[in-house]
Scaffold this motif. Structure first.
Motif, PDB file in Angstrom:
ATOM      1  N   ASP A  69     -36.606 -30.189  12.869  1.00 53.96           N
ATOM      2  CA  ASP A  69     -36.317 -28.769  13.072  1.00 53.96           C
ATOM      3  C   ASP A  69     -34.881 -28.585  13.537  1.00 53.96           C
ATOM      4  OD1 ASP A  69     -38.079 -26.795  12.452  1.00 53.96           O
ATOM      5  OD2 ASP A  69     -38.824 -26.504  14.488  1.00 53.96           O
ATOM      6  N   GLY A  70     -34.141 -27.715  12.874  1.00 51.30           N
ATOM      7  CA  GLY A  70     -32.763 -27.434  13.253  1.00 51.30           C
ATOM      8  C   GLY A  70     -31.727 -28.220  12.483  1.00 51.30           C
ATOM      9  N   VAL A  71     -32.140 -29.233  11.725  1.00 53.50           N
ATOM     10  CA  VAL A  71     -31.190 -30.012  10.924  1.00 53.50           C
ATOM     11  C   VAL A  71     -30.985 -29.298   9.590  1.00 53.50           C
ATOM     12  CG1 VAL A  71     -30.799 -32.186   9.688  1.00 53.50           C
ATOM     13  CG2 VAL A  71     -31.726 -32.210  12.012  1.00 53.50           C
ATOM     14  N   ALA A  72     -29.731 -29.004   9.278  1.00 52.83           N
ATOM     15  CA  ALA A  72     -29.395 -28.334   8.024  1.00 52.83           C
ATOM     16  C   ALA A  72     -28.945 -29.324   6.959  1.00 52.83           C
ATOM     17  CB  ALA A  72     -28.288 -27.301   8.261  1.00 52.83           C
ATOM     18  N   GLY A  73     -28.538 -30.516   7.372  1.00 48.80           N
ATOM     19  CA  GLY A  73     -28.084 -31.510   6.404  1.00 48.80           C
ATOM     20  C   GLY A  73     -27.797 -32.835   7.078  1.00 48.80           C
ATOM     21  N   VAL A  74     -27.661 -33.865   6.254  1.00 52.43           N
ATOM     22  CA  VAL A  74     -27.323 -35.211   6.730  1.00 52.43           C
ATOM     23  C   VAL A  74     -26.126 -35.666   5.906  1.00 52.43           C
ATOM     24  CG1 VAL A  74     -28.137 -37.575   7.089  1.00 52.43           C
ATOM     25  CG2 VAL A  74     -29.750 -35.670   7.248  1.00 52.43           C
ATOM     26  N   TYR A  75     -25.133 -36.206   6.592  1.00 49.19           N
ATOM     27  CA  TYR A  75     -23.901 -36.664   5.939  1.00 49.19           C
ATOM     28  C   TYR A  75     -23.790 -38.174   6.037  1.00 49.19           C
ATOM     29  CZ  TYR A  75     -22.606 -31.774   6.457  1.00 49.19           C
ATOM     30  OH  TYR A  75     -22.585 -30.416   6.408  1.00 49.19           O
ATOM     31  N   PRO A  76     -23.003 -38.779   5.160  1.00 53.18           N
ATOM     32  CA  PRO A  76     -22.768 -40.221   5.286  1.00 53.18           C
ATOM     33  C   PRO A  76     -22.132 -40.519   6.641  1.00 53.18           C
ATOM     34  CG  PRO A  76     -21.930 -39.412   3.184  1.00 53.18           C
ATOM     35  CD  PRO A  76     -22.303 -38.208   4.008  1.00 53.18           C
ATOM     36  N   ALA A  77     -22.592 -41.548   7.310  1.00 53.84           N
ATOM     37  CA  ALA A  77     -22.067 -41.900   8.623  1.00 53.84           C
ATOM     38  C   ALA A  77     -20.849 -42.809   8.535  1.00 53.84           C
ATOM     39  CB  ALA A  77     -23.165 -42.577   9.447  1.00 53.84           C
ATOM     40  N   ARG A  78     -20.490 -43.196   7.351  1.00 57.44           N
ATOM     41  CA  ARG A  78     -19.344 -44.088   7.148  1.00 57.44           C
ATOM     42  C   ARG A  78     -18.033 -43.295   7.243  1.00 57.44           C
ATOM     43  NH1 ARG A  78     -20.961 -49.462   6.675  1.00 57.44           N
ATOM     44  NH2 ARG A  78     -23.020 -49.488   5.798  1.00 57.44           N
ATOM     45  N   PRO A  79     -16.910 -43.992   7.507  1.00 56.18           N
ATOM     46  CA  PRO A  79     -15.600 -43.323   7.502  1.00 56.18           C
ATOM     47  C   PRO A  79     -15.331 -42.683   6.138  1.00 56.18           C
ATOM     48  CG  PRO A  79     -15.430 -45.524   8.429  1.00 56.18           C
ATOM     49  CD  PRO A  79     -16.828 -45.390   7.860  1.00 56.18           C
ATOM     50  N   HIS A 100     -25.053 -38.756  10.966  1.00 56.58           N
ATOM     51  CA  HIS A 100     -24.184 -37.585  11.080  1.00 56.58           C
ATOM     52  C   HIS A 100     -24.945 -36.417  10.472  1.00 56.58           C
ATOM     53  CE1 HIS A 100     -20.096 -39.849  11.444  1.00 56.58           C
ATOM     54  NE2 HIS A 100     -21.036 -40.359  12.222  1.00 56.58           N
ATOM     55  N   ILE A 101     -25.074 -35.327  11.258  1.00 54.19           N
ATOM     56  CA  ILE A 101     -25.908 -34.213  10.815  1.00 54.19           C
ATOM     57  C   ILE A 101     -25.172 -32.886  10.894  1.00 54.19           C
ATOM     58  CG2 ILE A 101     -28.035 -35.388  11.513  1.00 54.19           C
ATOM     59  CD1 ILE A 101     -28.115 -33.517  13.989  1.00 54.19           C
ATOM     60  N   ALA A 102     -25.736 -31.909  10.197  1.00 54.48           N
ATOM     61  CA  ALA A 102     -25.377 -30.504  10.368  1.00 54.48           C
ATOM     62  C   ALA A 102     -26.584 -29.840  10.999  1.00 54.48           C
ATOM     63  CB  ALA A 102     -25.066 -29.858   9.020  1.00 54.48           C
ATOM     64  N   PRO A 115     -30.587 -24.887  19.276  1.00 58.56           N
ATOM     65  CA  PRO A 115     -29.567 -25.502  20.136  1.00 58.56           C
ATOM     66  C   PRO A 115     -29.141 -26.876  19.593  1.00 58.56           C
ATOM     67  CG  PRO A 115     -31.432 -24.694  21.431  1.00 58.56           C
ATOM     68  CD  PRO A 115     -31.832 -24.606  19.993  1.00 58.56           C
ATOM     69  N   ALA A 116     -27.854 -27.041  19.343  1.00 58.85           N
ATOM     70  CA  ALA A 116     -27.351 -28.286  18.755  1.00 58.85           C
ATOM     71  C   ALA A 116     -27.669 -29.514  19.614  1.00 58.85           C
ATOM     72  CB  ALA A 116     -25.854 -28.174  18.486  1.00 58.85           C
ATOM     73  N   PRO A 117     -27.488 -29.458  20.949  1.00 57.81           N
ATOM     74  CA  PRO A 117     -27.818 -30.659  21.738  1.00 57.81           C
ATOM     75  C   PRO A 117     -29.293 -31.047  21.634  1.00 57.81           C
ATOM     76  CG  PRO A 117     -26.447 -29.166  23.023  1.00 57.81           C
ATOM     77  CD  PRO A 117     -26.866 -28.425  21.782  1.00 57.81           C
ATOM     78  N   ALA A 118     -30.178 -30.058  21.621  1.00 54.91           N
ATOM     79  CA  ALA A 118     -31.615 -30.357  21.508  1.00 54.91           C
ATOM     80  C   ALA A 118     -31.939 -30.955  20.143  1.00 54.91           C
ATOM     81  CB  ALA A 118     -32.441 -29.094  21.749  1.00 54.91           C
ATOM     82  N   THR A 119     -31.268 -30.450  19.108  1.00 58.68           N
ATOM     83  CA  THR A 119     -31.488 -30.990  17.757  1.00 58.68           C
ATOM     84  C   THR A 119     -31.004 -32.435  17.682  1.00 58.68           C
ATOM     85  OG1 THR A 119     -31.294 -28.779  16.791  1.00 58.68           O
ATOM     86  CG2 THR A 119     -31.007 -30.654  15.301  1.00 58.68           C
ATOM     87  N   ALA A 120     -29.813 -32.697  18.224  1.00 56.31           N
ATOM     88  CA  ALA A 120     -29.280 -34.064  18.223  1.00 56.31           C
ATOM     89  C   ALA A 120     -30.204 -34.992  19.009  1.00 56.31           C
ATOM     90  CB  ALA A 120     -27.874 -34.090  18.811  1.00 56.31           C
ATOM     91  N   ARG A 121     -30.709 -34.527  20.136  1.00 56.54           N
ATOM     92  CA  ARG A 121     -31.627 -35.331  20.940  1.00 56.54           C
ATOM     93  C   ARG A 121     -32.904 -35.625  20.166  1.00 56.54           C
ATOM     94  NH1 ARG A 121     -32.438 -31.985  24.718  1.00 56.54           N
ATOM     95  NH2 ARG A 121     -30.475 -32.412  25.744  1.00 56.54           N
ATOM     96  N   ALA A 122     -33.430 -34.611  19.469  1.00 60.89           N
ATOM     97  CA  ALA A 122     -34.660 -34.808  18.680  1.00 60.89           C
ATOM     98  C   ALA A 122     -34.433 -35.835  17.576  1.00 60.89           C
ATOM     99  CB  ALA A 122     -35.136 -33.480  18.096  1.00 60.89           C
ATOM    100  N   VAL A 123     -33.274 -35.767  16.925  1.00 64.19           N
ATOM    101  CA  VAL A 123     -32.953 -36.739  15.877  1.00 64.19           C
ATOM    102  C   VAL A 123     -32.856 -38.139  16.480  1.00 64.19           C
ATOM    103  CG1 VAL A 123     -31.149 -37.503  14.268  1.00 64.19           C
ATOM    104  CG2 VAL A 123     -31.859 -35.101  14.311  1.00 64.19           C
ATOM    105  N   GLY A 124     -32.170 -38.268  17.598  1.00 59.47           N
ATOM    106  CA  GLY A 124     -32.030 -39.576  18.250  1.00 59.47           C
ATOM    107  C   GLY A 124     -33.370 -40.164  18.661  1.00 59.47           C
ATOM    108  N   GLU A 125     -34.233 -39.334  19.230  1.00 58.55           N
ATOM    109  CA  GLU A 125     -35.550 -39.814  19.644  1.00 58.55           C
ATOM    110  C   GLU A 125     -36.389 -40.226  18.434  1.00 58.55           C
ATOM    111  OE1 GLU A 125     -36.992 -36.564  22.019  1.00 58.55           O
ATOM    112  OE2 GLU A 125     -35.742 -37.122  23.735  1.00 58.55           O
TER     113      GLU A 125
END
Length: 120
Positions: free
Chosen positions: A23-33, A69-71, A77-87
């Motif tokens: 929930d809250g993730v709009a996209g996933v990007y390549p994590a590479r440089p 790397h996400i959108a 809330p972006a921090p909550a979304t990032a935390r949910a992805v990490g968990e």
């Protein structure tokens, strides 16, 4: 690689698919440089790599680092979304770990916060 551990490309695809469903993730990007990501675009166009494996998995000396790397959408809330992805990533890695004592690091970077609503 042991039979109990899937290959990293398959794991990356599974992790990418799971991150997209948070929930809250709009996209996933390549994590590479960027240059490496550009080379991957060429590889995808030549059918050398699948575009659905965007979560990076790096294994070295018994330690695994996973980077996503996400959108996010502005309505969550972006921090909550990032935390949910990490968990989520940590849970999924724990289930797939061939060595439960091995170290795991999870990095989630928000590259964009979109005004649009999340994809259905």
């Amino acid at each position: 690689m042991t039979d109990s551990r899937i290959d990293d490309a398959t794991l990356s695809r599974r992790l990418t698919e799971a991150v997209r469903a948070v929930d809250g993730v709009a996209g996933v990007y390549p994590a590479r440089p960027p240059l490496e990501a550009a080379a991957e675009v060429v590889a995808v166009s030549l059918d050398l790599r699948r575009p659905d494996a965007l979560v990076d998995i790096d294994r070295a000396d018994g330690f695994t680092t996973v980077t996503a790397h996400i959108a996010t959408v502005s309505s969550s809330p972006a921090p909550a979304t990032a935390r949910a992805v990490g968990e989520l990533l940590r849970r999924m890695l724990g289930a797939d770990a061939s060595d439960p004592d091995a170290g795991i690091a999870v990095n989630v970077k928000i590259r964009l916060i979109e005004d649009a609503a999340p994809r259905a």
